[in-house]
Design a protein around this motif. Structure first.
Motif, PDB file in Angstrom:
ATOM      1  N   ILE A   1       0.755  -1.091   0.157  1.00 52.11           N
ATOM      2  CA  ILE A   1      -0.140   0.113   0.179  1.00 52.11           C
ATOM      3  C   ILE A   1       0.943   1.268  -0.051  1.00 52.11           C
ATOM      4  O   ILE A   1       1.829   1.338   0.780  1.00 52.11           O
ATOM      5  CB  ILE A   1      -0.945   0.136   1.102  1.00 52.11           C
ATOM      6  N   VAL A   2       0.718   2.168  -0.782  1.00 50.91           N
ATOM      7  CA  VAL A   2       1.256   3.567  -0.799  1.00 50.91           C
ATOM      8  C   VAL A   2       0.395   4.581  -0.588  1.00 50.91           C
ATOM      9  O   VAL A   2      -0.747   4.928  -1.129  1.00 50.91           O
ATOM     10  CB  VAL A   2       2.190   3.622  -2.275  1.00 50.91           C
ATOM     11  N   HIS A   3       0.818   5.293   0.358  1.00 52.26           N
ATOM     12  CA  HIS A   3       0.113   6.661   0.823  1.00 52.26           C
ATOM     13  C   HIS A   3       0.653   7.973   0.163  1.00 52.26           C
ATOM     14  O   HIS A   3       1.838   7.927   0.209  1.00 52.26           O
ATOM     15  CB  HIS A   3      -0.183   6.628   2.272  1.00 52.26           C
TER      16      HIS A   3
ATOM     17  N   SER B   1       5.261  10.400  -1.088  1.00 52.43           N
ATOM     18  CA  SER B   1       4.516   9.482  -0.844  1.00 52.43           C
ATOM     19  C   SER B   1       5.040   8.477  -0.121  1.00 52.43           C
ATOM     20  O   SER B   1       6.535   8.242  -0.134  1.00 52.43           O
ATOM     21  CB  SER B   1       3.762   8.688  -2.186  1.00 52.43           C
ATOM     22  N   ALA B   2       4.805   7.200   0.483  1.00 57.63           N
ATOM     23  CA  ALA B   2       5.485   6.034   1.269  1.00 57.63           C
ATOM     24  C   ALA B   2       4.757   4.867   1.160  1.00 57.63           C
ATOM     25  O   ALA B   2       3.489   4.999   1.261  1.00 57.63           O
ATOM     26  CB  ALA B   2       6.001   6.626   2.306  1.00 57.63           C
ATOM     27  N   ILE B   3       5.595   3.818   1.395  1.00 61.93           N
ATOM     28  CA  ILE B   3       4.921   2.396   1.459  1.00 61.93           C
ATOM     29  C   ILE B   3       4.341   2.445   3.045  1.00 61.93           C
ATOM     30  O   ILE B   3       5.397   2.437   3.838  1.00 61.93           O
ATOM     31  CB  ILE B   3       5.965   1.331   0.989  1.00 61.93           C
ATOM     32  N   THR B   4       3.173   2.070   3.115  1.00 66.97           N
ATOM     33  CA  THR B   4       2.880   1.842   4.650  1.00 66.97           C
ATOM     34  C   THR B   4       2.608   0.590   4.875  1.00 66.97           C
ATOM     35  O   THR B   4       2.674   0.314   6.269  1.00 66.97           O
ATOM     36  CB  THR B   4       1.526   2.807   4.666  1.00 66.97           C
ATOM     37  N   HIS B   5       2.288  -0.300   4.198  1.00 66.49           N
ATOM     38  CA  HIS B   5       1.731  -1.736   4.613  1.00 66.49           C
ATOM     39  C   HIS B   5       2.105  -2.659   3.382  1.00 66.49           C
ATOM     40  O   HIS B   5       2.292  -2.290   2.225  1.00 66.49           O
ATOM     41  CB  HIS B   5       0.225  -1.826   5.105  1.00 66.49           C
ATOM     42  N   SER B   6       2.074  -3.906   3.784  1.00 66.33           N
ATOM     43  CA  SER B   6       1.991  -5.035   2.695  1.00 66.33           C
ATOM     44  C   SER B   6       0.712  -5.525   2.699  1.00 66.33           C
ATOM     45  O   SER B   6       0.043  -5.346   3.603  1.00 66.33           O
ATOM     46  CB  SER B   6       3.214  -6.204   3.385  1.00 66.33           C
TER      47      SER B   6
END
Length: 229
Positions: A49-51, A58-63
């Motif tokens: 998931i990218v927020h 933007s950043a990756i927050t979860h798998s």
């Protein structure tokens, strides 16, 4: 007419040689650790998931791992394992981007011998991670057979999205992160000899024959059959 037939055959051949592809979608709704995606996707695909924070940030927050009916399970992001990299605390939100199969261009092929390995890797356009690298981990763990957990550990460390496993009649397609088989393809590859435990350029992985270890490596096709169960 001949041109049409050739075009149809070429198109069929191209489709037959395709593997699962990267899919981009968004979060439609969230219920605890389960998200509803904006489109239906195959079950068993791993991704992230990218927020979007705005201002180009933007950043990756979860798998995530896709389940059934367009749903996916939210998991902690663990593709980069380093104690000095801070963990992103942002919660998943509706309209966040979801990328499934983000590492599907990187693949590992498990095959019984060099000839079959060569034939299959020429058939698919991927960034192939040579099984020598997995063999090093395999030996360091003093394993006796291939396991889904071992493949998952190797895939996370090396950012591998797909593992292809050659049996006597088909090519199994595994997402090693989710440890789910995504499908299979028929192959016409008859192995006259199968290395134990799998093909690599290490000529002798079974050191038990020399009395250096009590570990007995399982035969290739037996280990692959057990992997499917």
């Amino acid at each position: 007419m001949k041109k049409i037939i050739l075009l149809v055959l070429a198109t069929y051949s191209l489709m037959a040689n395709t593997l699962p592809q990267r899919i981009e979608t968004t979060i439609k709704s969230i219920h605890r650790d389960t998200i509803q995606l904006a489109q239906n996707v195959p079950a068993g695909m791993s991704g992230l998931i990218v927020h979007d924070y705005g201002n180009g940030l933007s950043a990756i927050t979860h798998s995530v791992i896709s389940t059934q009916n367009g749903n996916a399970k939210i998991l902690p992001y663990r593709a980069i394992l380093h104690e000095n990299i801070p963990t992103v605390k942002t919660e998943a939100k509706v309209n966040d981007k979801v990328i499934l199969g983000n590492f599907y261009n990187n693949a590992l092929l498990i095959a019984p011998n060099e000839q079959i390995y060569s034939n299959i890797t020429k058939r698919f356009h991927k960034t192939w991670i040579h099984p020598d690298a997995y063999a090093l981990q395999f030996m360091s763990e003093e394993a006796s057979e291939i396991s889904l957990s071992s493949l998952q550990k190797f895939a996370i460390k090396n950012q591998i999205g797909l593992v292809l496993i050659a049996t006597q009649t088909e090519l199994l397609i595994l997402d090693p992160i989710s440890k789910k088989f995504l499908g299979q393809k028929q192959i016409n590859e008859t192995a006259t000899k199968a290395m134990k435990p799998f093909f690599s350029r290490f000529e002798q992985m079974d050191v038990s024959n020399f009395g250096f270890s009590k570990i007995k490596l399982k035969a290739y096709y037996t280990a692959i059959q057990d992997l499917k169960q």
